[in-house]
Motif scaffolding. Structure first.
Motif, PDB file in Angstrom:
ATOM      1  N   PHE A 266       0.814  -1.226   0.000  1.00 56.82           N
ATOM      2  CA  PHE A 266       0.000   0.000   0.000  1.00 56.82           C
ATOM      3  C   PHE A 266       0.847   1.277   0.000  1.00 56.82           C
ATOM      4  CE2 PHE A 266      -2.449  -3.235   2.420  1.00 56.82           C
ATOM      5  CZ  PHE A 266      -3.459  -3.446   1.504  1.00 56.82           C
ATOM      6  N   LEU A 267       2.156   1.160  -0.169  1.00 47.43           N
ATOM      7  CA  LEU A 267       3.022   2.333  -0.080  1.00 47.43           C
ATOM      8  C   LEU A 267       2.929   3.182  -1.355  1.00 47.43           C
ATOM      9  CD1 LEU A 267       6.231   0.716   1.466  1.00 47.43           C
ATOM     10  CD2 LEU A 267       4.506   2.086   2.637  1.00 47.43           C
ATOM     11  N   PRO A 268       2.904   4.515  -1.219  1.00 45.84           N
ATOM     12  CA  PRO A 268       2.841   5.383  -2.398  1.00 45.84           C
ATOM     13  C   PRO A 268       4.161   5.433  -3.173  1.00 45.84           C
ATOM     14  CG  PRO A 268       3.010   6.704  -0.409  1.00 45.84           C
ATOM     15  CD  PRO A 268       2.824   5.283   0.045  1.00 45.84           C
ATOM     16  N   LYS A 269       5.259   5.091  -2.493  1.00 47.29           N
ATOM     17  CA  LYS A 269       6.575   5.081  -3.136  1.00 47.29           C
ATOM     18  C   LYS A 269       7.266   3.762  -2.812  1.00 47.29           C
ATOM     19  CE  LYS A 269      10.837   7.792  -3.604  1.00 47.29           C
ATOM     20  NZ  LYS A 269      11.573   9.009  -3.169  1.00 47.29           N
ATOM     21  N   CYS A 270       7.742   3.078  -3.838  1.00 45.96           N
ATOM     22  CA  CYS A 270       8.344   1.758  -3.638  1.00 45.96           C
ATOM     23  C   CYS A 270       9.752   1.883  -3.058  1.00 45.96           C
ATOM     24  CB  CYS A 270       8.408   1.010  -4.974  1.00 45.96           C
ATOM     25  SG  CYS A 270       9.152  -0.629  -4.837  1.00 45.96           S
ATOM     26  N   PRO A 271      10.054   1.190  -1.941  1.00 40.62           N
ATOM     27  CA  PRO A 271      11.400   1.229  -1.368  1.00 40.62           C
ATOM     28  C   PRO A 271      12.331   0.205  -2.012  1.00 40.62           C
ATOM     29  CG  PRO A 271       9.968  -0.020   0.074  1.00 40.62           C
ATOM     30  CD  PRO A 271       9.109   0.450  -1.067  1.00 40.62           C
ATOM     31  N   LEU A 272      11.802  -0.603  -2.942  1.00 42.02           N
ATOM     32  CA  LEU A 272      12.602  -1.661  -3.564  1.00 42.02           C
ATOM     33  C   LEU A 272      12.786  -1.389  -5.056  1.00 42.02           C
ATOM     34  CD1 LEU A 272      11.014  -4.716  -1.699  1.00 42.02           C
ATOM     35  CD2 LEU A 272      13.188  -3.573  -1.196  1.00 42.02           C
ATOM     36  N   ASP A 273      12.199  -2.238  -5.893  1.00 44.57           N
ATOM     37  CA  ASP A 273      12.477  -2.156  -7.326  1.00 44.57           C
ATOM     38  C   ASP A 273      11.224  -2.239  -8.196  1.00 44.57           C
ATOM     39  OD1 ASP A 273      11.804  -4.745  -6.824  1.00 44.57           O
ATOM     40  OD2 ASP A 273      13.745  -5.605  -7.377  1.00 44.57           O
ATOM     41  N   MET A 274      10.065  -1.899  -7.651  1.00 50.00           N
ATOM     42  CA  MET A 274       8.803  -1.902  -8.402  1.00 50.00           C
ATOM     43  C   MET A 274       8.515  -3.271  -9.021  1.00 50.00           C
ATOM     44  SD  MET A 274       7.248   1.163  -8.393  1.00 50.00           S
ATOM     45  CE  MET A 274       6.401   1.412  -9.932  1.00 50.00           C
ATOM     46  N   ARG A 275       8.885  -4.322  -8.326  1.00 52.44           N
ATOM     47  CA  ARG A 275       8.735  -5.658  -8.906  1.00 52.44           C
ATOM     48  C   ARG A 275       7.278  -6.044  -9.145  1.00 52.44           C
ATOM     49  NH1 ARG A 275      11.745  -8.769  -4.121  1.00 52.44           N
ATOM     50  NH2 ARG A 275      13.113  -6.986  -4.560  1.00 52.44           N
ATOM     51  N   CYS A 276       6.354  -5.518  -8.328  1.00 52.77           N
ATOM     52  CA  CYS A 276       4.939  -5.858  -8.521  1.00 52.77           C
ATOM     53  C   CYS A 276       4.423  -5.314  -9.846  1.00 52.77           C
ATOM     54  CB  CYS A 276       4.103  -5.357  -7.351  1.00 52.77           C
ATOM     55  SG  CYS A 276       4.132  -3.568  -7.098  1.00 52.77           S
ATOM     56  N   GLN A 277       4.905  -4.137 -10.257  1.00 50.96           N
ATOM     57  CA  GLN A 277       4.500  -3.561 -11.534  1.00 50.96           C
ATOM     58  C   GLN A 277       5.225  -4.231 -12.699  1.00 50.96           C
ATOM     59  OE1 GLN A 277       2.038  -1.638 -11.889  1.00 50.96           O
ATOM     60  NE2 GLN A 277       1.753  -0.432 -10.039  1.00 50.96           N
ATOM     61  N   ASP A 278       6.502  -4.477 -12.529  1.00 52.16           N
ATOM     62  CA  ASP A 278       7.283  -5.102 -13.598  1.00 52.16           C
ATOM     63  C   ASP A 278       6.801  -6.507 -13.919  1.00 52.16           C
ATOM     64  OD1 ASP A 278       8.892  -2.894 -13.983  1.00 52.16           O
ATOM     65  OD2 ASP A 278      10.424  -3.556 -12.563  1.00 52.16           O
ATOM     66  N   ALA A 279       6.181  -7.170 -12.932  1.00 58.97           N
ATOM     67  CA  ALA A 279       5.740  -8.550 -13.135  1.00 58.97           C
ATOM     68  C   ALA A 279       4.532  -8.650 -14.059  1.00 58.97           C
ATOM     69  CB  ALA A 279       5.421  -9.195 -11.787  1.00 58.97           C
ATOM     70  N   VAL A 280       3.809  -7.562 -14.233  1.00 57.28           N
ATOM     71  CA  VAL A 280       2.629  -7.574 -15.109  1.00 57.28           C
ATOM     72  C   VAL A 280       3.093  -7.343 -16.542  1.00 57.28           C
ATOM     73  CG1 VAL A 280       0.402  -6.521 -15.604  1.00 57.28           C
ATOM     74  CG2 VAL A 280       1.184  -6.705 -13.243  1.00 57.28           C
ATOM     75  N   SER A 281       2.958  -8.349 -17.384  1.00 52.46           N
ATOM     76  CA  SER A 281       3.499  -8.300 -18.735  1.00 52.46           C
ATOM     77  C   SER A 281       2.570  -7.597 -19.716  1.00 52.46           C
ATOM     78  CB  SER A 281       3.770  -9.722 -19.239  1.00 52.46           C
ATOM     79  OG  SER A 281       2.555 -10.417 -19.449  1.00 52.46           O
ATOM     80  N   VAL A 282       3.167  -7.117 -20.797  1.00 49.96           N
ATOM     81  CA  VAL A 282       2.391  -6.500 -21.874  1.00 49.96           C
ATOM     82  C   VAL A 282       1.445  -7.522 -22.493  1.00 49.96           C
ATOM     83  CG1 VAL A 282       2.556  -5.456 -24.172  1.00 49.96           C
ATOM     84  CG2 VAL A 282       4.134  -4.756 -22.373  1.00 49.96           C
TER      85      VAL A 282
END
Length: 303
Positions: A266-282
């Motif tokens: 639920f964080l507004p800014k990722c402290p890691l590497d945005m892996r949750c977004q990167d995992a969603v493929s085109v």
């Protein structure tokens, strides 16, 4: 029945014929200013319902509305005369909307009926497919699917359907605090292939535009919930949020998510590497968007 709302939300409430009155105040008004607005109305309110601790709730107290109802949330309880408590049994995650509907049920209403969830009838789908893109999120940068992925998706669709086969438009999240930055980045990447209306359009224009679209492709933001209100098929990419709790309502809204170990944070800014977004493929999003477009086309033929 009246709704008191900030100016940025007014077009949504003004579209609802069930309301007798919509009272609008500037977005950053103080409780004193809102109270003066209430006192200027030609009626005296007997009861009020507040959902959160804010200046409007303080204004209800300031004008001494006799019965002030609401959940006893932190900061809100002191403004209420009649706190409403609802016992919720432990169990699976329930959608946030139940939090509000349960209060209505506790007050004697019957909100869990089909009519509560019906959407207005959309106009016929456009003859030429029109896709709205909403890459920004008013929940924070970590809730945004990368604009480079939006670009890849547009390119793949144009390769399959031709550059003239689809019209693209970029819309801004209606409550975004940094309007235009993410959307302009996407517009630059698309190099004129999409019309960018993020900076010039507010909620009223967005509602009108969405109703005339074939589908919406969106990051997790408030615009996706406006599409759900209209009944527009939408594909919404989730990252640090929890779809079971906060997804746009309706079967026409597809919430896409690849669960990673750190979500939901639920964080507004990722402290890691945005892996949750990167995992969603085109590829995953493209397939869902095509389904949404077909749903809209089928709905139009049915109508």
């Amino acid at each position: 029945m009246a709704v008191l709302c900030p100016e940025s939300q007014a077009p949504l409430w003004q579209s609802m014929e069930e309301l007798d009155r919509v009272i609008i105040y500037p977005d950053k008004s103080s409780a004193r200013q809102i109270a003066k607005l209430l006192q200027a109305q030609d009626l005296e309110f007997e009861s009020s319902i507040s959902w959160e601790a804010n200046e409007a709730a303080k204004a209800f107290q300031r004008v001494s509305i006799l019965q002030r109802l609401g959940y006893p949330a932190k900061g809100l309880e002191k403004t209420l005369t009649d706190p409403v408590s609802v016992v919720v049994e432990p169990g699976p995650i329930e959608h946030r909307v139940r939090h509000y509907l349960l209060l209505v049920e506790e007050l004697g209403g019957n909100p869990f009926v089909k009519a509560t969830f019906q959407t207005p009838e959309l106009p016929a789908a456009p003859k030429k497919s029109k896709i709205a893109l909403a890459p920004a999120s008013d929940f924070g940068a970590s809730h945004q699917w990368p604009v480079e992925r939006f670009k890849e998706l547009v390119e793949s669709f144009e390769a399959e359907h031709g550059k003239d086969g689809i019209e693209w438009l970029i819309l801004g999240s209606s409550q975004s605090g940094d309007i235009g930055t993410t959307e302009s980045d996407l517009a630059t990447l698309l190099d004129g292939r999409a019309k960018n209306h993020a900076a010039e359009w507010g909620m009223e224009e967005n509602l009108t535009a969405l109703a005339s679209c074939t589908a919406l492709l969106s990051s997790d933001n408030s615009l996706a919930h406006l599409a759900a209100h209209l009944g527009l098929p939408a594909v919404v990419v989730f990252g640090p949020n929890e779809p079971s709790w906060k997804r746009p309502l309706g079967k026409q809204s597809q919430a896409l998510r690849e669960h990673v170990a750190c979500s939901p944070c639920f964080l507004p800014k990722c402290p890691l590497d945005m892996r949750c977004q990167d995992a969603v493929s085109v590829e995953m999003v493209s397939e869902a968007l095509l389904d949404a477009m077909n749903d809209r086309a089928g709905e139009s033929q049915t109508n």
